[in-house]
Write an enzyme that holds these catalytic residues in place. Structure first.
Site, mmCIF file in Angstrom:
data_model
loop_
_atom_site.group_PDB
_atom_site.id
_atom_site.type_symbol
_atom_site.label_atom_id
_atom_site.label_comp_id
_atom_site.label_asym_id
_atom_site.label_seq_id
_atom_site.Cartn_x
_atom_site.Cartn_y
_atom_site.Cartn_z
ATOM 1 N N ASN A 249 0.842 -1.199 0.000
ATOM 2 C CA ASN A 249 0.000 0.000 0.000
ATOM 3 C C ASN A 249 0.879 1.250 0.000
ATOM 4 O O ASN A 249 0.661 2.183 0.771
ATOM 5 C CB ASN A 249 -0.949 -0.019 1.208
ATOM 6 C CG ASN A 249 -2.046 1.031 1.099
ATOM 7 O OD1 ASN A 249 -2.378 1.470 -0.002
ATOM 8 N ND2 ASN A 249 -2.589 1.454 2.226
ATOM 9 N N ASP B 199 8.248 -8.764 3.521
ATOM 10 C CA ASP B 199 7.101 -9.027 4.377
ATOM 11 C C ASP B 199 7.585 -9.318 5.800
ATOM 12 O O ASP B 199 8.441 -10.175 6.013
ATOM 13 C CB ASP B 199 6.377 -10.263 3.783
ATOM 14 C CG ASP B 199 5.100 -10.584 4.512
ATOM 15 O OD1 ASP B 199 4.885 -10.080 5.633
ATOM 16 O OD2 ASP B 199 4.313 -11.375 3.943
ATOM 17 N N LEU B 200 6.984 -8.621 6.721
ATOM 18 C CA LEU B 200 7.306 -8.766 8.145
ATOM 19 C C LEU B 200 7.111 -10.194 8.639
ATOM 20 O O LEU B 200 7.744 -10.625 9.605
ATOM 21 C CB LEU B 200 6.315 -7.850 8.875
ATOM 22 C CG LEU B 200 6.599 -7.334 10.242
ATOM 23 C CD1 LEU B 200 7.835 -6.480 10.229
ATOM 24 C CD2 LEU B 200 5.410 -6.495 10.694
ATOM 25 N N LYS C 173 -5.345 -1.336 7.185
ATOM 26 C CA LYS C 173 -6.044 -0.272 7.912
ATOM 27 C C LYS C 173 -7.426 0.093 7.391
ATOM 28 O O LYS C 173 -7.970 1.138 7.773
ATOM 29 C CB LYS C 173 -5.166 0.975 7.956
ATOM 30 C CG LYS C 173 -4.863 1.542 6.582
ATOM 31 C CD LYS C 173 -4.265 2.927 6.669
ATOM 32 C CE LYS C 173 -4.134 3.562 5.309
ATOM 33 N NZ LYS C 173 -3.664 4.914 5.322
ATOM 34 N N SER D 263 -4.827 3.669 17.281
ATOM 35 C CA SER D 263 -5.847 4.484 16.618
ATOM 36 C C SER D 263 -6.951 4.835 17.599
ATOM 37 O O SER D 263 -7.249 4.064 18.523
ATOM 38 C CB SER D 263 -6.422 3.658 15.464
ATOM 39 O OG SER D 263 -7.642 4.191 15.042
ATOM 40 N N TYR E 60 -10.689 -4.601 12.356
ATOM 41 C CA TYR E 60 -9.545 -3.677 12.347
ATOM 42 C C TYR E 60 -9.311 -3.109 13.755
ATOM 43 O O TYR E 60 -8.194 -3.131 14.280
ATOM 44 C CB TYR E 60 -9.796 -2.538 11.351
ATOM 45 C CG TYR E 60 -8.877 -1.359 11.546
ATOM 46 C CD1 TYR E 60 -7.539 -1.454 11.197
ATOM 47 C CD2 TYR E 60 -9.342 -0.167 12.094
ATOM 48 C CE1 TYR E 60 -6.686 -0.380 11.400
ATOM 49 C CE2 TYR E 60 -8.497 0.899 12.293
ATOM 50 C CZ TYR E 60 -7.171 0.795 11.955
ATOM 51 O OH TYR E 60 -6.329 1.847 12.165
ATOM 52 N N LYS F 257 -6.082 -3.451 16.578
ATOM 53 C CA LYS F 257 -5.344 -2.346 17.225
ATOM 54 C C LYS F 257 -5.416 -2.497 18.747
ATOM 55 O O LYS F 257 -4.427 -2.290 19.458
ATOM 56 C CB LYS F 257 -5.900 -0.996 16.780
ATOM 57 C CG LYS F 257 -5.548 -0.651 15.342
ATOM 58 C CD LYS F 257 -4.040 -0.442 15.170
ATOM 59 C CE LYS F 257 -3.602 -0.441 13.736
ATOM 60 N NZ LYS F 257 -2.145 -0.413 13.554
ATOM 61 N N ASN G 133 -7.576 11.586 13.091
ATOM 62 C CA ASN G 133 -7.743 11.453 11.630
ATOM 63 C C ASN G 133 -6.639 12.184 10.873
ATOM 64 O O ASN G 133 -6.739 13.403 10.646
ATOM 65 C CB ASN G 133 -9.113 11.998 11.220
ATOM 66 C CG ASN G 133 -10.247 11.079 11.645
ATOM 67 O OD1 ASN G 133 -10.414 10.806 12.829
ATOM 68 N ND2 ASN G 133 -11.020 10.591 10.698
ATOM 69 N N ARG H 170 -14.922 15.086 13.358
ATOM 70 C CA ARG H 170 -13.666 14.363 13.575
ATOM 71 C C ARG H 170 -12.554 15.333 13.926
ATOM 72 O O ARG H 170 -12.574 16.498 13.539
ATOM 73 C CB ARG H 170 -13.239 13.610 12.302
ATOM 74 C CG ARG H 170 -14.161 12.470 11.887
ATOM 75 C CD ARG H 170 -14.066 11.301 12.847
ATOM 76 N NE ARG H 170 -14.908 10.185 12.453
ATOM 77 C CZ ARG H 170 -16.213 10.084 12.769
ATOM 78 N NH1 ARG H 170 -16.820 11.020 13.456
ATOM 79 N NH2 ARG H 170 -16.894 9.023 12.379
HETATM 80 N N1 UFG Z 1 -17.176 10.537 5.276
HETATM 81 C C1 UFG Z 1 -18.117 10.939 4.323
HETATM 82 N N2 UFG Z 1 -17.905 10.537 3.037
HETATM 83 C C2 UFG Z 1 -16.841 9.791 2.645
HETATM 84 C C3 UFG Z 1 -15.891 9.386 3.631
HETATM 85 C C4 UFG Z 1 -16.100 9.785 4.935
HETATM 86 O O1 UFG Z 1 -19.091 11.615 4.641
HETATM 87 O O2 UFG Z 1 -16.745 9.443 1.457
HETATM 88 C C5 UFG Z 1 -17.358 10.996 6.667
HETATM 89 C C6 UFG Z 1 -17.511 9.865 7.655
HETATM 90 O O3 UFG Z 1 -18.856 9.463 7.765
HETATM 91 C C7 UFG Z 1 -16.960 10.494 8.940
HETATM 92 C C8 UFG Z 1 -15.865 11.437 8.427
HETATM 93 O O4 UFG Z 1 -16.177 11.675 7.054
HETATM 94 O O5 UFG Z 1 -17.942 11.280 9.562
HETATM 95 C C9 UFG Z 1 -14.478 10.866 8.517
HETATM 96 O O6 UFG Z 1 -14.441 9.594 7.875
HETATM 97 P P1 UFG Z 1 -13.065 8.856 7.529
HETATM 98 O O7 UFG Z 1 -13.409 7.594 6.802
HETATM 99 O O8 UFG Z 1 -12.125 9.796 6.867
HETATM 100 O O9 UFG Z 1 -12.447 8.554 8.951
HETATM 101 P P2 UFG Z 1 -13.044 7.704 10.159
HETATM 102 O O10 UFG Z 1 -13.178 8.649 11.293
HETATM 103 O O11 UFG Z 1 -14.231 6.915 9.795
HETATM 104 O O12 UFG Z 1 -11.889 6.627 10.345
HETATM 105 C C10 UFG Z 1 -10.583 7.019 10.632
HETATM 106 C C11 UFG Z 1 -9.602 5.967 10.126
HETATM 107 C C12 UFG Z 1 -9.754 4.686 10.873
HETATM 108 C C13 UFG Z 1 -9.735 4.947 12.330
HETATM 109 C C14 UFG Z 1 -10.761 5.976 12.710
HETATM 110 C C15 UFG Z 1 -10.739 6.310 14.161
HETATM 111 O O13 UFG Z 1 -9.805 5.717 8.756
HETATM 112 O O14 UFG Z 1 -8.677 3.849 10.549
HETATM 113 O O15 UFG Z 1 -10.495 7.169 11.992
HETATM 114 O O16 UFG Z 1 -9.541 6.843 14.481
HETATM 115 F F1 UFG Z 1 -9.997 3.801 12.965
#
Ligand code: UFG
Length: 339
Positions: free
Chosen positions: A37, A60-61, A86, A126, A150, A154, A180, A232
């Site tokens: 990735n 690879d670990l 992730k 996380s 996931y 963690k 985030n 967030r």
């Molecule tokens: N969101 C949208 N549209 C999208 C993507 C996200 O509206 O296409 C919204 C989500 O609903 C959320 C916010 O944007 O309200 C943030 O979403 P992300 O997917 O960017 O991040 P998350 O908070 O869901 O997840 C992140 C990491 C995870 C971690 C989590 C908690 O991706 O690995 O934070 O720390 F576990």
């Protein structure tokens, strides 16, 4: 004497930014990455930014021969362990692969470190370990709870370190619970560029901004938040990278570890993020209101005083810089505006 740090997953998004921060702080850094990735050109981009050759092992670990090569070729003083899977949604479809890479990989690494006499590790945890938090801003001693495979990996990673630390006091761990991470490096050379349709908000908005996706789906506008969309704690990836340097400095100076939230203490909604990105790229970005995404919580916001007290970490970059740096990176990469 200069300390040597191994970064597993050092060619990935957070790993590559941390590489630069560690080199700038005077550490020697070695990368181990399987590039599952990561962009192939990251090592050469890191050379461009730092002006120094990059020591990068591909592998690879979970392959003991790979770990042997790394630990036999360098005297490693500490490890920052990013290498992991992730994607929350993907983890619900392939829990065994997540457990294997994230947990078995961690155990393999720890065993090889012990053999090499290396007892300092910073672990990428996380905010996901808080599940749906009852108290916001979330303190580090909040109850932990997993809502996906996931998140389970963690949480289990943290518990593996707790068990190990309790069994042998030579170990010290820096457990960093990221909120985030967003944005890209000031140089415009490295950033986040997921293949296909991004899961996370900012890379999705970025792809709308460069015209690769038609519109942002806003997952729910009926949460109990000021504008109804999810809140967030977004943190600039360069701030996050600096937190790793401070965590390592502390681990190498003292014998005790720490468990810290790494966020800004400031939350933004999905629509606020979209508006800020529009200002950064200078054009309106289409969006549609879509149903809530399963597993999403309304608010994730860090309490940040412990990170300030224990390692002196405070986030410096604000929302405008997060969006501007992301836009600078992606638009330059796609060559849609002059670099
Ligand atoms: N969101 C949208 N549209 C999208 C993507 C996200 O509206 O296409 C919204 C989500 O609903 C959320 C916010 O944007 O309200 C943030 O979403 P992300 O997917 O960017 O991040 P998350 O908070 O869901 O997840 C992140 C990491 C995870 C971690 C989590 C908690 O991706 O690995 O934070 O720390 F576990």
């Amino acid at each position: 004497m200069t300390k040597t740090i191994l970064l597993t997953g050092g060619a990935g998004y957070i790993g590559s930014h941390t590489y630069v921060a560690l080199v700038e702080a005077g550490y020697d850094v070695v990368i181990l990455d399987d590039f599952s990735n990561a962009r192939e050109d990251v090592p050469e981009r890191l050379e461009m930014i730092t002006g120094k050759p990059v020591a990068c092992h591909r592998g690879d670990l979970l392959d003991p021969a790979v770990l042997d090569t790394v630990f036999n070729s360098h005297k490693i003083d500490a490890v920052v362990h990013f290498a992991a899977k992730k994607a929350v949604g993907e983890s619900t479809r392939m829990p065994l692969e997540y457990i294997e890479v994230n947990c078995t990989g961690l155990v393999a690494l720890l065993k090889r470190m012990r053999e090499a006499g290396c007892f300092r590790l910073v672990f990428s945890s996380s905010a996901t370990v808080y599940g749906e938090p009852k108290v916001v801003p979330i303190p580090e001693d909040a109850e932990r709870f997993h809502t996906s495979p996931y998140a389970y990996t963690k949480l289990m990673g943290e518990q593996i370190l707790e068990q190990l630390g309790a069994s042998d006091d030579r170990w010290a761990f820096g457990v960093l619970r990221y909120f985030n991470p967003v944005g890209a490096h000031t140089s415009g050379q490295i950033g986040e560029d997921p293949n296909g349709i991004p899961n996370n908000l900012m890379p999705y908005i970025a792809k709308v901004a460069v015209g690769e996706l038609p519109a942002l789906n806003v997952f729910g506008d009926d949460y109990d938040t000021p504008d109804g969309t999810g809140l967030r704690d977004y943190i600039h990836v360069e701030d996050l990278a600096r937190a790793h340097v401070l965590s390592l400095d502390a681990l190498l100076e003292r014998d005790e570890g720490h468990v810290l939230n790494i966020g800004t203490g400031q939350a933004y909604s999905v629509l606020e993020m979209l508006r800020a990105y529009e200002r950064a790229c200078g054009k309106p970005l289409p969006y549609v209101i879509a149903p809530r995404r399963s597993g999403d919580v309304p608010v994730l916001l860090a309490r940040v005083d412990r990170a300030a007290e224990v390692i002196g970490f405070r986030a410096e970059y604000g929302l405008e810089t997060m969006c501007a740096s992301s836009w600078a990176w992606i638009s330059r990469l796609r060559n849609s505006v002059p670099a």
